[in-house]
Design a protein around this motif. Structure first.
Motif, PDB file in Angstrom:
ATOM      1  N   LEU A 110       1.251   4.267  -2.836  1.00  0.00           N
ATOM      2  CA  LEU A 110       1.042   5.673  -2.481  1.00  0.00           C
ATOM      3  C   LEU A 110       2.266   6.518  -2.831  1.00  0.00           C
ATOM      4  O   LEU A 110       2.129   7.667  -3.248  1.00  0.00           O
TER       5      LEU A 110
ATOM      6  N   ASN B  21       4.508  -0.063  -6.653  1.00  0.00           N
ATOM      7  CA  ASN B  21       5.082   1.226  -7.031  1.00  0.00           C
ATOM      8  C   ASN B  21       5.303   1.309  -8.540  1.00  0.00           C
ATOM      9  O   ASN B  21       5.081   2.356  -9.152  1.00  0.00           O
TER      10      ASN B  21
ATOM     11  N   LEU C 247      -2.790  -0.936  -6.083  1.00  0.00           N
ATOM     12  CA  LEU C 247      -3.192  -1.456  -4.770  1.00  0.00           C
ATOM     13  C   LEU C 247      -3.681  -2.899  -4.882  1.00  0.00           C
ATOM     14  O   LEU C 247      -3.309  -3.751  -4.072  1.00  0.00           O
TER      15      LEU C 247
ATOM     16  N   LEU D 295       2.213   7.847  -6.275  1.00  0.00           N
ATOM     17  CA  LEU D 295       1.368   9.001  -6.570  1.00  0.00           C
ATOM     18  C   LEU D 295       2.178  10.291  -6.691  1.00  0.00           C
ATOM     19  O   LEU D 295       1.719  11.261  -7.288  1.00  0.00           O
TER      20      LEU D 295
ATOM     21  N   ILE E 170       0.844  -1.201   0.000  1.00  0.00           N
ATOM     22  CA  ILE E 170       0.000   0.000   0.000  1.00  0.00           C
ATOM     23  C   ILE E 170       0.877   1.248   0.000  1.00  0.00           C
ATOM     24  O   ILE E 170       0.633   2.208  -0.738  1.00  0.00           O
TER      25      ILE E 170
ATOM     26  N   SER F 148       1.908   2.102 -10.024  1.00  0.00           N
ATOM     27  CA  SER F 148       1.342   3.389  -9.625  1.00  0.00           C
ATOM     28  C   SER F 148       2.125   4.588 -10.136  1.00  0.00           C
ATOM     29  O   SER F 148       1.547   5.624 -10.462  1.00  0.00           O
TER      30      SER F 148
ATOM     31  N   THR G 284      -3.384   4.133  -9.591  1.00  0.00           N
ATOM     32  CA  THR G 284      -3.196   3.713  -8.195  1.00  0.00           C
ATOM     33  C   THR G 284      -4.099   2.549  -7.824  1.00  0.00           C
ATOM     34  O   THR G 284      -3.710   1.646  -7.068  1.00  0.00           O
TER      35      THR G 284
END
Length: 401
Positions: free
Chosen positions: A319, A349, A381, A322, A315, A352, A377
């Motif tokens: 993030l 990663n 996840l 992002l 997670i 994302s 994203t």
């Protein structure tokens, strides 16, 4: 103090020989293709409507952000779909790919292969079904009103329409004509030439290092392998810092991390590749030092902390993706190569992250950029957590040495 100094020198040396030399080759090859074709490759991409998400994913998969940045102007001009944008960004490997492919090639192949497959599915799903793009777009527009719409609800119909857009004016750190100096201009050109000499030597040393099984190389000076490894590595990194912080203002317009549809000549192509690689070198060194000094200062086992994090690790990886730009992603890749975060976090990663490719879209249509980030994203996840549940954390998968 001796230990801290050794860590610094080893990081300066290893970052250039183990990563930067391979970055230079990849960036140069991609740039030469652009130069030799005069940008014709980019034009052909816009004519492949049914294959656009697949082509976008393939462009995003190329190490570095160049391939992905190239696709953003095509969307803004209305020639490719929003699903193509998402496919490109999901597959984007960014500059962190150079770090992983140099230090953990097996992990890189797995992670970016998974990202590529996820990108294709995501891109075609958005173009065919919409999958809620309109609702997400509306929600984002309520938070940030912009003049254009970011999503598409039907296949091949970008609601933004065409825009006047110049690719190499976006995603840059500085722009303007090259400065002139009786001293710094010729010095910068000389440093650029020396940089390529160091890069060639580092590539030979790096290949030898990998063929030998990535052994521990002692810090020493001389004409031995270890001595040359140290001298070339420290020299190359020093030259890279000069090019990034000073030389780029006297060799070009000062920009890095941008798309170039073509180049004026071979020398211009070499300068571009050197600048992009120098940028990566700076961030790779930052990643190495952040991790090594962090371990020394905190006295903690980062790998143990990541293991204890469980599902929070992938997670967190998603993030971090992002964050626009390649710097944070390079740091995360370096930490993975140290065995401190699991493969699930690396893969999340990889899916994302958007690298520098998001900057052109942010400059023209913030809504489209935000919506695209959301749609990269979500699969990150899902895939990251799924890998963690199915196979466990898998620390150190494919790491050399």
């Amino acid at each position: 103090m001796v230990e801290l100094a050794d860590i610094f020198v080893a990081s300066v040396r290893d970052g250039y020989v183990q990563v930067s030399a391979f970055v230079a080759v990849t960036v140069l090859l991609f740039s030469l293709v652009q130069y030799r074709t005069g940008g014709a490759l980019v034009e052909k991409l816009s004519d492949s409507e049914r294959l656009q998400p697949l082509v976008g994913a393939a462009m995003g998969l190329t190490p570095g952000c160049g391939g992905a940045i190239v696709m953003m102007p095509l969307y803004v001009r209305g020639t490719v779909s929003f699903g193509t944008v998402v496919a490109t960004l999901v597959a984007t490997a960014g500059d962190s790919a150079f770090v992983i492919l140099a230090l953990a090639p097996k992990a890189g192949l797995y992670a970016y292969g998974i990202a590529f497959g996820t990108a294709i599915v995501s891109g075609y799903a958005i173009d065919r079904f919409g999958v809620g793009v309109g609702r997400v777009d509306a929600a984002v527009r309520r938070l940030d009103r912009t003049a254009t719409d970011g999503g598409v609800l039907t296949r091949g119909a970008p609601t933004t329409g065409p825009h006047d857009f110049e690719a190499d004016s976006c995603g840059s750190h500085e722009r303007g004509p090259a400065r002139e100096s009786d001293f710094l201009t010729p010095l910068s050109h000389a440093v650029h030439v020396l940089w390529w000499v160091a890069a060639a030597a580092a590539l030979a040393l790096g290949v030898t290092y990998l063929l030998a099984g990535a052994p521990e190389v002692p810090l020493e000076l001389g004409v031995s392998f270890a001595g040359l490894f140290t001298v070339v590595g420290v020299t190359g990194t020093t030259l890279s810092f000069y090019l990034y912080f000073v030389g780029r203002r006297y060799l070009g317009d000062g920009e890095v991390g941008r798309a170039r549809e073509s180049f004026s000549d071979t020398y211009d192509t070499l300068v571009h590749a050197a600048m992009e690689t120098s940028f990566v070198t700076v961030w790779v060194l930052a990643a190495y030092l952040l991790y090594e000094y962090g371990v020394v200062a905190l006295g903690v086992d980062v790998g143990a902390l990541a293991a204890a994090a469980g599902l929070l690790a992938p997670i967190a990886g998603a993030l971090v993706g992002l964050i626009p730009g390649c710097g944070p992603q390079i740091v995360l890749a370096g930490v993975y190569a140290e065995g401190a975060i699991p493969f699930s976090a690396l893969t999340a990663n990889a899916i994302s992250q958007d690298g520098d490719a998001l900057f052109p879209l942010l400059a023209i249509d913030r809504t489209a950029a935000v919506v695209a980030s959301i749609y990269t994203t979500i699969p990150a996840l899902l895939v990251g957590v799924g890998l963690h549940l199915l196979f466990g954390p898998l620390f150190g998968l494919g790491v050399l040495g």
